[in-house]
Design a protein around this motif. Structure first.
Motif, PDB file in Angstrom:
ATOM      1  N   LEU A  45      39.562  27.578 116.249  1.00 54.60           N
ATOM      2  CA  LEU A  45      40.107  26.803 117.366  1.00 54.60           C
ATOM      3  C   LEU A  45      39.095  25.806 117.910  1.00 54.60           C
ATOM      4  N   SER A  46      37.797  26.116 117.795  1.00 50.92           N
ATOM      5  CA  SER A  46      36.787  25.161 118.257  1.00 50.92           C
ATOM      6  C   SER A  46      36.749  23.927 117.357  1.00 50.92           C
ATOM      7  N   ARG A  47      37.197  24.079 116.099  1.00 52.90           N
ATOM      8  CA  ARG A  47      37.243  22.947 115.168  1.00 52.90           C
ATOM      9  C   ARG A  47      38.441  22.032 115.416  1.00 52.90           C
ATOM     10  N   ILE A  48      39.570  22.645 115.806  1.00 53.34           N
ATOM     11  CA  ILE A  48      40.798  21.850 115.936  1.00 53.34           C
ATOM     12  C   ILE A  48      41.137  21.515 117.381  1.00 53.34           C
ATOM     13  N   THR A  49      40.413  22.092 118.337  1.00 51.66           N
ATOM     14  CA  THR A  49      40.639  21.768 119.748  1.00 51.66           C
ATOM     15  C   THR A  49      39.294  21.440 120.390  1.00 51.66           C
ATOM     16  N   SER A  50      39.344  21.151 121.675  1.00 52.14           N
ATOM     17  CA  SER A  50      38.113  20.824 122.392  1.00 52.14           C
ATOM     18  C   SER A  50      37.429  22.053 122.976  1.00 52.14           C
ATOM     19  N   ARG A  51      37.994  23.240 122.737  1.00 55.01           N
ATOM     20  CA  ARG A  51      37.417  24.472 123.272  1.00 55.01           C
ATOM     21  C   ARG A  51      36.125  24.813 122.558  1.00 55.01           C
ATOM     22  N   SER A  52      35.181  25.403 123.311  1.00 56.96           N
ATOM     23  CA  SER A  52      33.908  25.822 122.730  1.00 56.96           C
ATOM     24  C   SER A  52      34.071  27.190 122.073  1.00 56.96           C
ATOM     25  N   ALA A  53      33.334  27.409 121.005  1.00 56.24           N
ATOM     26  CA  ALA A  53      33.387  28.705 120.322  1.00 56.24           C
ATOM     27  C   ALA A  53      32.697  29.790 121.134  1.00 56.24           C
ATOM     28  N   ILE A  54      31.780  29.375 122.024  1.00 51.25           N
ATOM     29  CA  ILE A  54      31.055  30.335 122.865  1.00 51.25           C
ATOM     30  C   ILE A  54      31.688  30.349 124.250  1.00 51.25           C
ATOM     31  N   PRO A  55      32.075  31.500 124.777  1.00 46.15           N
ATOM     32  CA  PRO A  55      32.685  31.562 126.108  1.00 46.15           C
ATOM     33  C   PRO A  55      31.710  31.101 127.192  1.00 46.15           C
ATOM     34  N   ARG A  56      32.282  30.733 128.330  1.00 45.55           N
ATOM     35  CA  ARG A  56      31.440  30.395 129.463  1.00 45.55           C
ATOM     36  C   ARG A  56      30.731  31.646 129.979  1.00 45.55           C
ATOM     37  N   LEU A  57      29.865  31.466 130.976  1.00 49.29           N
ATOM     38  CA  LEU A  57      28.968  32.548 131.389  1.00 49.29           C
ATOM     39  C   LEU A  57      29.723  33.796 131.852  1.00 49.29           C
ATOM     40  N   ILE A  58      30.638  33.625 132.825  1.00 51.04           N
ATOM     41  CA  ILE A  58      31.315  34.799 133.385  1.00 51.04           C
ATOM     42  C   ILE A  58      32.187  35.498 132.337  1.00 51.04           C
ATOM     43  N   PRO A  59      33.028  34.768 131.581  1.00 56.28           N
ATOM     44  CA  PRO A  59      33.785  35.449 130.516  1.00 56.28           C
ATOM     45  C   PRO A  59      32.884  36.088 129.461  1.00 56.28           C
ATOM     46  N   ILE A  64      30.814  40.927 126.888  1.00 53.38           N
ATOM     47  CA  ILE A  64      29.709  41.787 126.467  1.00 53.38           C
ATOM     48  C   ILE A  64      29.765  43.127 127.193  1.00 53.38           C
ATOM     49  N   GLY A  65      30.021  43.070 128.506  1.00 55.95           N
ATOM     50  CA  GLY A  65      30.079  44.302 129.292  1.00 55.95           C
ATOM     51  C   GLY A  65      31.188  45.234 128.840  1.00 55.95           C
ATOM     52  N   SER A  66      32.375  44.670 128.588  1.00 57.33           N
ATOM     53  CA  SER A  66      33.501  45.505 128.151  1.00 57.33           C
ATOM     54  C   SER A  66      33.278  46.039 126.737  1.00 57.33           C
ATOM     55  N   PHE A  67      32.600  45.242 125.894  1.00 56.59           N
ATOM     56  CA  PHE A  67      32.296  45.705 124.537  1.00 56.59           C
ATOM     57  C   PHE A  67      31.322  46.879 124.572  1.00 56.59           C
ATOM     58  N   VAL A  68      30.273  46.745 125.396  1.00 53.90           N
ATOM     59  CA  VAL A  68      29.310  47.847 125.543  1.00 53.90           C
ATOM     60  C   VAL A  68      30.000  49.082 126.132  1.00 53.90           C
ATOM     61  N   GLU A 125      40.104  31.969 128.539  1.00 54.59           N
ATOM     62  CA  GLU A 125      39.321  32.998 129.211  1.00 54.59           C
ATOM     63  C   GLU A 125      40.041  33.634 130.404  1.00 54.59           C
ATOM     64  N   TRP A 126      41.154  33.043 130.860  1.00 55.10           N
ATOM     65  CA  TRP A 126      41.867  33.625 131.994  1.00 55.10           C
ATOM     66  C   TRP A 126      42.415  35.011 131.667  1.00 55.10           C
ATOM     67  N   ILE A 127      42.528  35.342 130.400  1.00 60.28           N
ATOM     68  CA  ILE A 127      43.047  36.652 129.985  1.00 60.28           C
ATOM     69  C   ILE A 127      42.193  37.789 130.538  1.00 60.28           C
ATOM     70  N   TRP A 128      40.909  37.501 130.789  1.00 62.68           N
ATOM     71  CA  TRP A 128      40.029  38.562 131.277  1.00 62.68           C
ATOM     72  C   TRP A 128      40.415  39.071 132.656  1.00 62.68           C
ATOM     73  N   TRP A 129      41.251  38.341 133.376  1.00 59.78           N
ATOM     74  CA  TRP A 129      41.749  38.836 134.660  1.00 59.78           C
ATOM     75  C   TRP A 129      42.567  40.110 134.488  1.00 59.78           C
ATOM     76  N   LEU A 130      43.099  40.327 133.278  1.00 63.16           N
ATOM     77  CA  LEU A 130      43.873  41.543 133.029  1.00 63.16           C
ATOM     78  C   LEU A 130      43.023  42.806 133.153  1.00 63.16           C
ATOM     79  N   MET A 131      41.719  42.668 133.059  1.00 65.22           N
ATOM     80  CA  MET A 131      40.840  43.833 133.203  1.00 65.22           C
ATOM     81  C   MET A 131      40.953  44.462 134.584  1.00 65.22           C
ATOM     82  N   LEU A 132      41.451  43.690 135.551  1.00 67.08           N
ATOM     83  CA  LEU A 132      41.651  44.244 136.889  1.00 67.08           C
ATOM     84  C   LEU A 132      42.713  45.334 136.905  1.00 67.08           C
TER      85      LEU A 132
END
Length: 203
Positions: A45-59, A64-68, A125-132
């Motif tokens: 998706l980073s190749r075909i859109t303007s989105r970065s392959a690396i998430p922003r800081l908070i996401p 990382i926190g949820s993975f750990v 990255e808005w999907i991470w709000w579901l963690m609430l």
């Protein structure tokens, strides 16, 4: 997980050990598939859109926190589900990973982490709000678990509701008994009038 060839304590222990082994195997496979799929999707998706392959800081911190946290849950699952040999030489199963309570909440944490990991790679990255939903659901479960205890100290708020008393009715001559239900009053009046049906029912 170590495979035992010794005799199991009972059929239930054998079933739980087998189910736990399958659950841990599927869990390891799920970790691999979900995280690799999310990484590949981000790169594509980073190749075909303007989105970065690396998430922003908070996401990124959330991921990382949820993975750990998920890895910690997996290690805890391995620890509590490992069979042990009793004094009688028979294998006794560990905790049932299909059980309720804390184990169920731990599975919810893993599933929600997978949903957010894959969903954020696809939709943002808005999907991470579901963690609430995890602490909200945990609070809900904890409340209903502690509700009987709260009912002991605050019965007016959390205690059981009493049933309404039966409706009372007095006879036409006012000789009805206090607390007597309508049905009982009607049957008594019929009996006083010599109704054979009432007499047969009493017999």
């Amino acid at each position: 997980m170590v495979r035992f060839t010794l005799t199991f304590a009972n059929a239930s222990s054998k079933r739980i050990v087998s189910a736990n082994e399958t659950a841990l195997k599927n869990l390891r496979l799920g970790f691999l598939i979900i995280n690799l799929s999310a990484l590949i999707l981000r790169l594509i998706l980073s190749r075909i859109t303007s989105r970065s392959a690396i998430p922003r800081l908070i996401p990124l911190v959330l991921q990382i926190g949820s993975f750990v946290g998920s890895l910690s849950v997996w290690r805890w699952f391995v620890l509590i589900s490992t069979p042990r040999i009793g004094n009688d030489g028979k294998v006794r199963s560990g905790e049932d990973l299909g059980g309720k309570g804390v184990v169920e909440l731990a599975w919810d944490l893993i599933y929600m982490t997978w949903i957010c990991t894959l969903g954020s790679a696809l939709f943002g990255e808005w999907i991470w709000w579901l963690m609430l939903l995890i602490p909200i659901f945990g609070t809900y479960k904890a409340f209903y678990t502690l509700k009987p205890l709260l009912g002991m100290f605050l019965p007016s708020l959390f205690g059981p509701r009493s049933n309404n008393p039966p409706e009372t009715e007095t006879t036409k001559d006012g000789s009805g008994t206090l607390g007597e239900s309508k049905k009982q009053a009607k049957l008594r009046v019929r009996a006083e009038k010599g109704d054979k049906r009432v007499q047969q029912r009493k017999a």
